[in-house]
Each structure stands twice: as C-alpha cells, then as structure tokens.
Design a protein around this motif. Structure first.
Motif, PDB file in Angstrom:
ATOM      1  N   ARG A  49     -73.653  -5.637 -68.310  1.00  0.00           N
ATOM      2  CA  ARG A  49     -74.328  -6.923 -68.346  1.00  0.00           C
ATOM      3  C   ARG A  49     -75.113  -7.195 -67.066  1.00  0.00           C
ATOM      4  O   ARG A  49     -74.775  -6.711 -65.989  1.00  0.00           O
ATOM      5  CB  ARG A  49     -73.313  -8.073 -68.531  1.00  0.00           C
ATOM      6  CG  ARG A  49     -72.578  -8.039 -69.834  1.00  0.00           C
ATOM      7  CD  ARG A  49     -71.944  -9.370 -70.180  1.00  0.00           C
ATOM      8  NE  ARG A  49     -70.875  -9.767 -69.270  1.00  0.00           N
ATOM      9  CZ  ARG A  49     -70.114 -10.850 -69.471  1.00  0.00           C
ATOM     10  NH1 ARG A  49     -70.310 -11.622 -70.524  1.00  0.00           N
ATOM     11  NH2 ARG A  49     -69.152 -11.155 -68.615  1.00  0.00           N
ATOM     12  N   THR A  50     -76.152  -7.991 -67.224  1.00  0.00           N
ATOM     13  CA  THR A  50     -76.879  -8.561 -66.090  1.00  0.00           C
ATOM     14  C   THR A  50     -76.420 -10.009 -65.963  1.00  0.00           C
ATOM     15  O   THR A  50     -76.428 -10.750 -66.951  1.00  0.00           O
ATOM     16  CB  THR A  50     -78.399  -8.504 -66.323  1.00  0.00           C
ATOM     17  OG1 THR A  50     -78.806  -7.138 -66.450  1.00  0.00           O
ATOM     18  CG2 THR A  50     -79.146  -9.158 -65.172  1.00  0.00           C
ATOM     19  N   ILE A  51     -76.012 -10.396 -64.740  1.00  0.00           N
ATOM     20  CA  ILE A  51     -75.451 -11.732 -64.528  1.00  0.00           C
ATOM     21  C   ILE A  51     -76.033 -12.316 -63.249  1.00  0.00           C
ATOM     22  O   ILE A  51     -76.246 -11.599 -62.262  1.00  0.00           O
ATOM     23  CB  ILE A  51     -73.912 -11.684 -64.406  1.00  0.00           C
ATOM     24  CG1 ILE A  51     -73.279 -10.923 -65.576  1.00  0.00           C
ATOM     25  CG2 ILE A  51     -73.330 -13.101 -64.325  1.00  0.00           C
ATOM     26  CD1 ILE A  51     -71.770 -10.746 -65.462  1.00  0.00           C
ATOM     27  N   THR A  52     -76.260 -13.606 -63.249  1.00  0.00           N
ATOM     28  CA  THR A  52     -76.738 -14.282 -62.032  1.00  0.00           C
ATOM     29  C   THR A  52     -75.541 -14.561 -61.126  1.00  0.00           C
ATOM     30  O   THR A  52     -75.202 -15.702 -60.818  1.00  0.00           O
ATOM     31  CB  THR A  52     -77.471 -15.594 -62.374  1.00  0.00           C
ATOM     32  OG1 THR A  52     -76.617 -16.406 -63.215  1.00  0.00           O
ATOM     33  CG2 THR A  52     -78.768 -15.325 -63.108  1.00  0.00           C
ATOM     34  N   GLU A  67     -81.447 -16.166 -60.164  1.00  0.00           N
ATOM     35  CA  GLU A  67     -81.885 -16.907 -61.349  1.00  0.00           C
ATOM     36  C   GLU A  67     -83.347 -16.603 -61.677  1.00  0.00           C
ATOM     37  O   GLU A  67     -83.711 -16.459 -62.858  1.00  0.00           O
ATOM     38  CB  GLU A  67     -81.683 -18.408 -61.136  1.00  0.00           C
ATOM     39  CG  GLU A  67     -80.217 -18.812 -61.072  1.00  0.00           C
ATOM     40  CD  GLU A  67     -80.037 -20.308 -60.884  1.00  0.00           C
ATOM     41  OE1 GLU A  67     -81.042 -21.043 -60.927  1.00  0.00           O
ATOM     42  OE2 GLU A  67     -78.889 -20.749 -60.706  1.00  0.00           O
ATOM     43  N   ASP A  68     -84.179 -16.488 -60.659  1.00  0.00           N
ATOM     44  CA  ASP A  68     -85.590 -16.172 -60.888  1.00  0.00           C
ATOM     45  C   ASP A  68     -85.756 -14.769 -61.465  1.00  0.00           C
ATOM     46  O   ASP A  68     -86.585 -14.548 -62.361  1.00  0.00           O
ATOM     47  CB  ASP A  68     -86.393 -16.296 -59.591  1.00  0.00           C
ATOM     48  CG  ASP A  68     -86.588 -17.743 -59.154  1.00  0.00           C
ATOM     49  OD1 ASP A  68     -86.374 -18.651 -59.990  1.00  0.00           O
ATOM     50  OD2 ASP A  68     -86.926 -17.964 -57.969  1.00  0.00           O
ATOM     51  N   GLU A  69     -84.993 -13.829 -60.936  1.00  0.00           N
ATOM     52  CA  GLU A  69     -85.060 -12.460 -61.452  1.00  0.00           C
ATOM     53  C   GLU A  69     -84.604 -12.411 -62.903  1.00  0.00           C
ATOM     54  O   GLU A  69     -85.201 -11.710 -63.731  1.00  0.00           O
ATOM     55  CB  GLU A  69     -84.208 -11.537 -60.589  1.00  0.00           C
ATOM     56  CG  GLU A  69     -84.786 -11.272 -59.203  1.00  0.00           C
ATOM     57  CD  GLU A  69     -83.822 -10.548 -58.293  1.00  0.00           C
ATOM     58  OE1 GLU A  69     -84.290  -9.793 -57.428  1.00  0.00           O
ATOM     59  OE2 GLU A  69     -82.588 -10.739 -58.437  1.00  0.00           O
ATOM     60  N   SER A  82     -79.132 -13.043 -74.607  1.00  0.00           N
ATOM     61  CA  SER A  82     -78.883 -13.714 -73.329  1.00  0.00           C
ATOM     62  C   SER A  82     -78.341 -15.102 -73.604  1.00  0.00           C
ATOM     63  O   SER A  82     -78.617 -15.693 -74.655  1.00  0.00           O
ATOM     64  CB  SER A  82     -80.162 -13.791 -72.487  1.00  0.00           C
ATOM     65  OG  SER A  82     -81.182 -14.495 -73.168  1.00  0.00           O
ATOM     66  N   TRP A  83     -77.552 -15.610 -72.651  1.00  0.00           N
ATOM     67  CA  TRP A  83     -76.968 -16.940 -72.811  1.00  0.00           C
ATOM     68  C   TRP A  83     -76.537 -17.477 -71.450  1.00  0.00           C
ATOM     69  O   TRP A  83     -76.501 -16.744 -70.464  1.00  0.00           O
ATOM     70  CB  TRP A  83     -75.779 -16.899 -73.775  1.00  0.00           C
ATOM     71  CG  TRP A  83     -74.552 -16.204 -73.262  1.00  0.00           C
ATOM     72  CD1 TRP A  83     -73.454 -16.769 -72.690  1.00  0.00           C
ATOM     73  CD2 TRP A  83     -74.275 -14.781 -73.302  1.00  0.00           C
ATOM     74  NE1 TRP A  83     -72.516 -15.811 -72.363  1.00  0.00           N
ATOM     75  CE2 TRP A  83     -72.996 -14.590 -72.723  1.00  0.00           C
ATOM     76  CE3 TRP A  83     -74.992 -13.672 -73.764  1.00  0.00           C
ATOM     77  CZ2 TRP A  83     -72.420 -13.333 -72.589  1.00  0.00           C
ATOM     78  CZ3 TRP A  83     -74.409 -12.415 -73.634  1.00  0.00           C
ATOM     79  CH2 TRP A  83     -73.153 -12.256 -73.057  1.00  0.00           C
ATOM     80  N   ASN A  84     -76.221 -18.759 -71.447  1.00  0.00           N
ATOM     81  CA  ASN A  84     -75.753 -19.429 -70.234  1.00  0.00           C
ATOM     82  C   ASN A  84     -74.338 -19.954 -70.463  1.00  0.00           C
ATOM     83  O   ASN A  84     -74.038 -20.479 -71.540  1.00  0.00           O
ATOM     84  CB  ASN A  84     -76.673 -20.598 -69.866  1.00  0.00           C
ATOM     85  CG  ASN A  84     -78.082 -20.149 -69.582  1.00  0.00           C
ATOM     86  OD1 ASN A  84     -78.299 -19.274 -68.759  1.00  0.00           O
ATOM     87  ND2 ASN A  84     -79.045 -20.733 -70.261  1.00  0.00           N
ATOM     88  N   ALA A  85     -73.499 -19.818 -69.449  1.00  0.00           N
ATOM     89  CA  ALA A  85     -72.133 -20.341 -69.522  1.00  0.00           C
ATOM     90  C   ALA A  85     -71.583 -20.487 -68.115  1.00  0.00           C
ATOM     91  O   ALA A  85     -71.822 -19.629 -67.255  1.00  0.00           O
ATOM     92  CB  ALA A  85     -71.238 -19.399 -70.345  1.00  0.00           C
ATOM     93  N   LEU A  88     -73.781 -19.859 -65.088  1.00  0.00           N
ATOM     94  CA  LEU A  88     -74.342 -18.525 -64.888  1.00  0.00           C
ATOM     95  C   LEU A  88     -75.147 -18.111 -66.113  1.00  0.00           C
ATOM     96  O   LEU A  88     -74.936 -18.631 -67.214  1.00  0.00           O
ATOM     97  CB  LEU A  88     -73.232 -17.490 -64.639  1.00  0.00           C
ATOM     98  CG  LEU A  88     -72.354 -17.700 -63.410  1.00  0.00           C
ATOM     99  CD1 LEU A  88     -71.192 -16.714 -63.434  1.00  0.00           C
ATOM    100  CD2 LEU A  88     -73.170 -17.544 -62.130  1.00  0.00           C
ATOM    101  N   SER A  89     -76.056 -17.165 -65.915  1.00  0.00           N
ATOM    102  CA  SER A  89     -76.817 -16.588 -67.021  1.00  0.00           C
ATOM    103  C   SER A  89     -76.361 -15.149 -67.233  1.00  0.00           C
ATOM    104  O   SER A  89     -76.110 -14.418 -66.268  1.00  0.00           O
ATOM    105  CB  SER A  89     -78.316 -16.612 -66.717  1.00  0.00           C
ATOM    106  OG  SER A  89     -78.779 -17.938 -66.596  1.00  0.00           O
ATOM    107  N   TYR A  90     -76.257 -14.752 -68.502  1.00  0.00           N
ATOM    108  CA  TYR A  90     -75.764 -13.430 -68.874  1.00  0.00           C
ATOM    109  C   TYR A  90     -76.767 -12.758 -69.811  1.00  0.00           C
ATOM    110  O   TYR A  90     -77.332 -13.407 -70.695  1.00  0.00           O
ATOM    111  CB  TYR A  90     -74.431 -13.534 -69.613  1.00  0.00           C
ATOM    112  CG  TYR A  90     -73.315 -14.179 -68.827  1.00  0.00           C
ATOM    113  CD1 TYR A  90     -72.359 -13.399 -68.184  1.00  0.00           C
ATOM    114  CD2 TYR A  90     -73.204 -15.568 -68.745  1.00  0.00           C
ATOM    115  CE1 TYR A  90     -71.323 -13.983 -67.469  1.00  0.00           C
ATOM    116  CE2 TYR A  90     -72.181 -16.160 -68.030  1.00  0.00           C
ATOM    117  CZ  TYR A  90     -71.229 -15.360 -67.400  1.00  0.00           C
ATOM    118  OH  TYR A  90     -70.212 -15.943 -66.693  1.00  0.00           O
TER     119      TYR A  90
END
Length: 197
Positions: A49-52, A67-69, A82-85, A88-90
């Motif tokens: 996963r990619t995570i902020t 977050e910008d990336e 993709s989703w937010n929780a 964080l963004s995933y």
C-alpha cells in the motif's frame, strides 16, 4: 504446489482478497506470516500500500508519501482503489488489477469502509475479516500507548466487528494463538487457490 496461477486451467481471472478488521486485531501480523508462507509462489501477490504516513512510524511495510504526493498519484490513475480513514490516505497499486486479470491471488490490507470501492474495481473479491475479543483489542491498543484504557473501551463499545454488504466473507478470530490464526488465514488462501472457498 506447482506455482501456476490460481485459475490457469480455467481461463478465468484471479481474485482480490481484502483483509479487514479493527485496530488491534492483528491484520498486519497475520498477513506477514502468510506472506512468508507463500514467498516462493508467483501466483500469490501481497499488495504494497501507499499511505500518507512515515514508514518509520511502524506497522506494515508500505510506501510513505506526503498528502500532495498521494493526490498527484491518485490524479495520475496510479491506484486501483484509494480511500481515507483515520486522517490518512491509502492506495492499492493499479498493477494489482493486471495481476488479478492474469489469474493471480492478490492479498490487500483494506478497510471495511472501502469494500464497495474494492468490489467495483475487481471482478472477484473475498473478504477476510480479522476480529478479536474487545478485551484483547483493548489490551493490544493500550500497549501502543496512544490512548488510555477508558477511551479505548468507549471507542470499542461504539464500534462493530461485522462486515456490512453482500460480500463473500471469512471471519478469523485472532483473540488467542497467533500461530492458529495465521494458519487459518494460510489455509483459507490455500483453499481459494484451488477454488474451494
């Protein structure tokens, strides 16, 4: 096992296995055990996963971005889902779509709130719902030192361990022995490889 794609003799596409569960249930640990077990198989893929979040913060091995990336990657269509929780963004890499199409078994660390997105993106999906008793969840979360026990218990009382939606779901209780729960996950994935679940 011969290392062939899960559905190579049927011509059908593979499947996404989405592992979900509340904080403290032990998803990351069980997935790490399963990844070691299937390390020599090219028809089993564990999505990264990619995570902020900073990778040095602990937890699962992931690609940490700002977050910008993340927004730039999302805009460029680099994620299948993709989703937010929890602030964080995933993101799940887009190349997992090709892996499923090629007949592979793709395992992704997901979220119950994002299951509709997964279901829309992938032609076939199995949900693994990892749960634990509230006492066990509270003890594990308290050991992290981020919240006091009273706050944790109040939050757990408000939450549900169920998966909502018309999905194929296998529930694994990780309240007790890690080795037993990990073996249950491995056995479930093995059965899916041979289309028995």
């Amino acid at each position: 096992m011969d290392g062939r794609p899960a559905n190579s003799d049927t011509g059908k596409s593979g499947v996404i296995v989405v592992v979900v569960g509340p904080s403290g249930a032990g998803k990351d640990t069980l997935m790490a055990e399963a990844a070691r077990h299937f390390a020599d198989r090219d028809d089993v893929v564990f999505a990264r996963r990619t995570i902020t979040r900073d990778p040095a913060s602990g937890g699962e091995d992931h690609d940490g971005v700002s977050e910008d990336e993340f927004a730039a990657l999302e805009k460029a269509g680099r994620f299948a889902v993709s989703w937010n929780a929890h602030g964080l963004s995933y993101g799940i890499p887009k190349d997992t779509l090709d892996a499923v199409e090629d007949g592979r078994l793709v395992i992704a660390n997901g979220s119950r709130s994002a299951l509709a997105h997964f279901h829309s993106a992938y032609p076939a999906m199995l949900v693994i719902n990892v749960i634990a008793s509230r006492d066990v969840l509270a003890a594990r979360l308290e050991a992290r030192g981020r919240e006091c026990r009273e706050d944790i218990l109040r939050r757990l009382e408000r939450g549900s361990l169920a998966v909502d939606g018309d999905y194929s779901v296998v529930t694994i209780d990780n309240s007790g022995s890690l080795s037993e729960a990990a073996q249950t996950l491995i056995d479930t994935l093995e059965r899916r490889l041979f289309r028995r679940v």
